[in-house]
Design a protein around this motif. Sequence first.
Motif, PDB file in Angstrom:
ATOM      1  N   ARG A 411       0.832  -1.204   0.000  1.00 38.08           N
ATOM      2  CA  ARG A 411       0.000   0.000   0.000  1.00 38.08           C
ATOM      3  C   ARG A 411       0.864   1.252   0.000  1.00 38.08           C
ATOM      4  NH1 ARG A 411      -5.461   0.882   3.644  1.00 38.08           N
ATOM      5  NH2 ARG A 411      -5.951   2.959   2.876  1.00 38.08           N
ATOM      6  N   ILE A 412       1.909   1.251   0.809  1.00 38.14           N
ATOM      7  CA  ILE A 412       2.832   2.389   0.833  1.00 38.14           C
ATOM      8  C   ILE A 412       3.458   2.586  -0.544  1.00 38.14           C
ATOM      9  CG2 ILE A 412       4.977   3.285   1.817  1.00 38.14           C
ATOM     10  CD1 ILE A 412       4.294   1.684   4.372  1.00 38.14           C
ATOM     11  N   GLY A 413       3.885   1.488  -1.178  1.00 39.57           N
ATOM     12  CA  GLY A 413       4.528   1.573  -2.485  1.00 39.57           C
ATOM     13  C   GLY A 413       3.631   2.184  -3.541  1.00 39.57           C
ATOM     14  N   ILE A 414       2.345   1.803  -3.545  1.00 36.88           N
ATOM     15  CA  ILE A 414       1.398   2.393  -4.499  1.00 36.88           C
ATOM     16  C   ILE A 414       1.306   3.895  -4.294  1.00 36.88           C
ATOM     17  CG2 ILE A 414      -1.032   2.476  -5.183  1.00 36.88           C
ATOM     18  CD1 ILE A 414      -1.186  -0.513  -4.485  1.00 36.88           C
ATOM     19  N   GLY A 415       1.240   4.308  -3.044  1.00 39.30           N
ATOM     20  CA  GLY A 415       1.144   5.744  -2.748  1.00 39.30           C
ATOM     21  C   GLY A 415       2.374   6.515  -3.187  1.00 39.30           C
ATOM     22  N   LEU A 416       3.553   5.957  -2.938  1.00 39.91           N
ATOM     23  CA  LEU A 416       4.787   6.635  -3.347  1.00 39.91           C
ATOM     24  C   LEU A 416       4.885   6.734  -4.866  1.00 39.91           C
ATOM     25  CD1 LEU A 416       7.405   5.085  -0.861  1.00 39.91           C
ATOM     26  CD2 LEU A 416       6.189   7.257  -0.678  1.00 39.91           C
ATOM     27  N   PHE A 417       4.395   5.720  -5.559  1.00 38.56           N
ATOM     28  CA  PHE A 417       4.404   5.754  -7.022  1.00 38.56           C
ATOM     29  C   PHE A 417       3.468   6.850  -7.542  1.00 38.56           C
ATOM     30  CE2 PHE A 417       2.748   4.123 -11.136  1.00 38.56           C
ATOM     31  CZ  PHE A 417       3.939   4.125 -11.848  1.00 38.56           C
ATOM     32  N   LEU A 418       2.281   6.965  -6.967  1.00 34.18           N
ATOM     33  CA  LEU A 418       1.327   7.982  -7.403  1.00 34.18           C
ATOM     34  C   LEU A 418       1.817   9.397  -7.109  1.00 34.18           C
ATOM     35  CD1 LEU A 418      -2.088   6.389  -6.306  1.00 34.18           C
ATOM     36  CD2 LEU A 418      -1.219   6.675  -8.639  1.00 34.18           C
ATOM     37  N   ALA A 419       2.573   9.573  -6.028  1.00 37.24           N
ATOM     38  CA  ALA A 419       3.055  10.905  -5.658  1.00 37.24           C
ATOM     39  C   ALA A 419       3.895  11.522  -6.769  1.00 37.24           C
ATOM     40  CB  ALA A 419       3.860  10.824  -4.357  1.00 37.24           C
ATOM     41  N   THR A 420       4.632  10.688  -7.492  1.00 41.40           N
ATOM     42  CA  THR A 420       5.442  11.185  -8.612  1.00 41.40           C
ATOM     43  C   THR A 420       4.579  11.896  -9.637  1.00 41.40           C
ATOM     44  OG1 THR A 420       7.060   9.401  -8.308  1.00 41.40           O
ATOM     45  CG2 THR A 420       7.016  10.506 -10.456  1.00 41.40           C
ATOM     46  N   PHE A 421       3.415  11.318  -9.947  1.00 39.27           N
ATOM     47  CA  PHE A 421       2.551  11.890 -10.969  1.00 39.27           C
ATOM     48  C   PHE A 421       1.849  13.159 -10.503  1.00 39.27           C
ATOM     49  CE2 PHE A 421       3.124   7.483 -12.115  1.00 39.27           C
ATOM     50  CZ  PHE A 421       3.446   7.596 -13.465  1.00 39.27           C
ATOM     51  N   SER A 422       1.768  13.357  -9.197  1.00 40.29           N
ATOM     52  CA  SER A 422       1.263  14.628  -8.683  1.00 40.29           C
ATOM     53  C   SER A 422       2.194  15.761  -9.090  1.00 40.29           C
ATOM     54  CB  SER A 422       1.146  14.565  -7.159  1.00 40.29           C
ATOM     55  OG  SER A 422       0.774  15.814  -6.626  1.00 40.29           O
ATOM     56  N   MET A 423       3.508  15.521  -8.982  1.00 39.22           N
ATOM     57  CA  MET A 423       4.474  16.544  -9.365  1.00 39.22           C
ATOM     58  C   MET A 423       4.586  16.680 -10.884  1.00 39.22           C
ATOM     59  SD  MET A 423       5.736  18.206  -6.778  1.00 39.22           S
ATOM     60  CE  MET A 423       3.970  18.280  -6.406  1.00 39.22           C
ATOM     61  N   VAL A 424       4.409  15.592 -11.618  1.00 34.43           N
ATOM     62  CA  VAL A 424       4.387  15.680 -13.078  1.00 34.43           C
ATOM     63  C   VAL A 424       3.224  16.560 -13.529  1.00 34.43           C
ATOM     64  CG1 VAL A 424       4.005  14.383 -15.212  1.00 34.43           C
ATOM     65  CG2 VAL A 424       5.540  13.473 -13.452  1.00 34.43           C
ATOM     66  N   SER A 425       2.062  16.334 -12.939  1.00 33.99           N
ATOM     67  CA  SER A 425       0.890  17.160 -13.249  1.00 33.99           C
ATOM     68  C   SER A 425       1.147  18.617 -12.893  1.00 33.99           C
ATOM     69  CB  SER A 425      -0.330  16.637 -12.493  1.00 33.99           C
ATOM     70  OG  SER A 425      -1.436  17.480 -12.662  1.00 33.99           O
ATOM     71  N   ALA A 426       1.753  18.852 -11.721  1.00 35.58           N
ATOM     72  CA  ALA A 426       2.037  20.223 -11.286  1.00 35.58           C
ATOM     73  C   ALA A 426       2.986  20.924 -12.250  1.00 35.58           C
ATOM     74  CB  ALA A 426       2.630  20.207  -9.880  1.00 35.58           C
ATOM     75  N   ALA A 427       4.013  20.198 -12.727  1.00 38.51           N
ATOM     76  CA  ALA A 427       4.981  20.790 -13.651  1.00 38.51           C
ATOM     77  C   ALA A 427       4.341  21.144 -14.988  1.00 38.51           C
ATOM     78  CB  ALA A 427       6.155  19.826 -13.858  1.00 38.51           C
ATOM     79  N   LEU A 428       3.541  20.233 -15.515  1.00 36.42           N
ATOM     80  CA  LEU A 428       2.882  20.484 -16.803  1.00 36.42           C
ATOM     81  C   LEU A 428       1.917  21.672 -16.711  1.00 36.42           C
ATOM     82  CD1 LEU A 428       2.115  16.805 -17.902  1.00 36.42           C
ATOM     83  CD2 LEU A 428       3.876  18.330 -18.833  1.00 36.42           C
TER      84      LEU A 428
END
Length: 587
Positions: A411-428
């Motif tokens: 469960r922790i691993g899934i969350g850490l993986f999704l966090a990356t895409f939060s910053m990708v979205s923010a950058a775009l």
Amino acid sequence: MRERMDEGSSIPNRESDDVAVDWRGRPSNPNKHGGTRAAAFVLGLQAFEIMAIAAVGNNLITYLINEMHFSLSHSANIVTNFVGTIFIIALLGGYLSDSFLGTFSTILIFAFLELSGFILLSAQAHFPELKPPACNNKLLGGDHDQCIEAKGLKALIFYTAIYMVALGSGCVKPNMLSHGAHQFNSNQSNKLSTYFNAAYFAFSLGELVALTLLVWVQTHSGMDAGFAVSAAAMAMALVSFISGSLYYRNNPPQPTIFLPIAQVFVASILKRNKICPSSLVQMLHGGQHSNKFRFLDKACIRDREGNTKESPWRLCSVAQVEQAKTLLSVIPIFACTIIFNTILAQLQTFSVQQGSAMDTHITKSFHIPPASLQSIPYILLIVVVPLYDTLFVPFARKITGHESGILPLQRIGIGLFLATFSMVSAALMEKKRRDAAVNLNQTLSIFWITPQFIIFGLSEMFTAVGLIEFFYKQSLKGMQTFFTAITYCSYSFGFYLSSLLVSLVNNITSSTGGWLHDNNLNKDKLDLFYWLLAVLSFLNFLNYLFWSRWYSYNPSLSTISQEAHHTITTNPNAREESKHYVPHNIP
């Protein structure tokens, strides 16, 4: 009593049920004490407590500048220190609970202290004689130089109030989670997982009310009314908690864990040149004990033959060594969540600034305050968390056979993986916003940046809840609440790392003008900073994969059975198992 392993799971049950007592100290009755009914009262405490503290924390800087007349930089430091203190003090709350007071008494004492702090803060905000004289603040269009900063007794009252709140909240937070979890015995692992989801739902609900209703009260009715509402919410938290007293299962405190663990490290260092006999290695690592950090095993080697007693700083039990190994083993898992909380810091700072540079209007007369964007994850979580528990967990349970659907580490691993895409979205989105503003002279709608908040909300549901469940289930006897408290330290370290990264980025990129130097998002390169965080987040995820595969679930001390209280002799003349097991009590 030897605890069984959960069917289809590598996570063992935690401890014997017969240690729990009722409010009078008598053995608890499974038909009367504990369970969902008792945990519900704790959930009420959690919702109201976070409601009270979040309302103060989110708007405290406004009070400091406008009414206490501190400078902007001084005010920002006060708020940062206040929030950081809460999370660091959680360790103290966990230690006091596990070793001296128990969760029930710790919550009761420090919740009253927190309530007293809210009342004192409200009183200062209400009575003019307890504050500096009113003046026109330059941040509101006035002349700040004519304002008198709070000093002496007035400053003392303020600092006393907020640090009473910080001390109270810091000690209450980890104990709320542990006390609620204590209501479920070793045969209710599936209900324990549901409780952690419900606890996060209560947290999200409290945060949402604080970020909307209570902040609105502070803005429109004055800070004294806002602080009074926080005090009322904390009073309701206490009422909810005390109302469940007759139904709680209370775990008595255990002997302090720190001295025995310190003795393991000292004994291992003193015996660093000793060679562990093969029989010792086979006994320890062929059974249920950890085969990592083998240098600590040397603390179990007896130097002297016969009944001669050795110092506890030179000879330790297997149980002590297992405690020390468990503490070392969880550190890499904890460290992998620091970057995650660094991303959280961006959503509370730079992302709010992004919103300020966008069109906040929904209609011609109504607009969204940029700070209210922080409520988006909690709105999402209020909907998603119940769906996760009622739909996803039963579905995943059929596939994995695990009570929680998926393991906490997964469960922790899934969350850490999704966090990356939060910053990708923010950058775009930041690149799109800046190009529209600079090249087209257009102001994009604030709704363009909501995806980064939504993605992070999902990420937080997986990571935060998974981390709490992991630490609680992997804690050993006498370490439960302290281990839960460790999770809060990740918030502090994440925010500190955010400040460090901003300074480093500005220094490194100063030759090109600096990515975050101008305090003007149309001139800065915030999108590049977000891309940096996305890369760090993904590397952190890969690092987590390594440590999660390296980690092996530890059994609780109750499963160590007889050998937990024995040490090893190196007497070559002793025979068979008698040469390996020499009675030795835990100091």
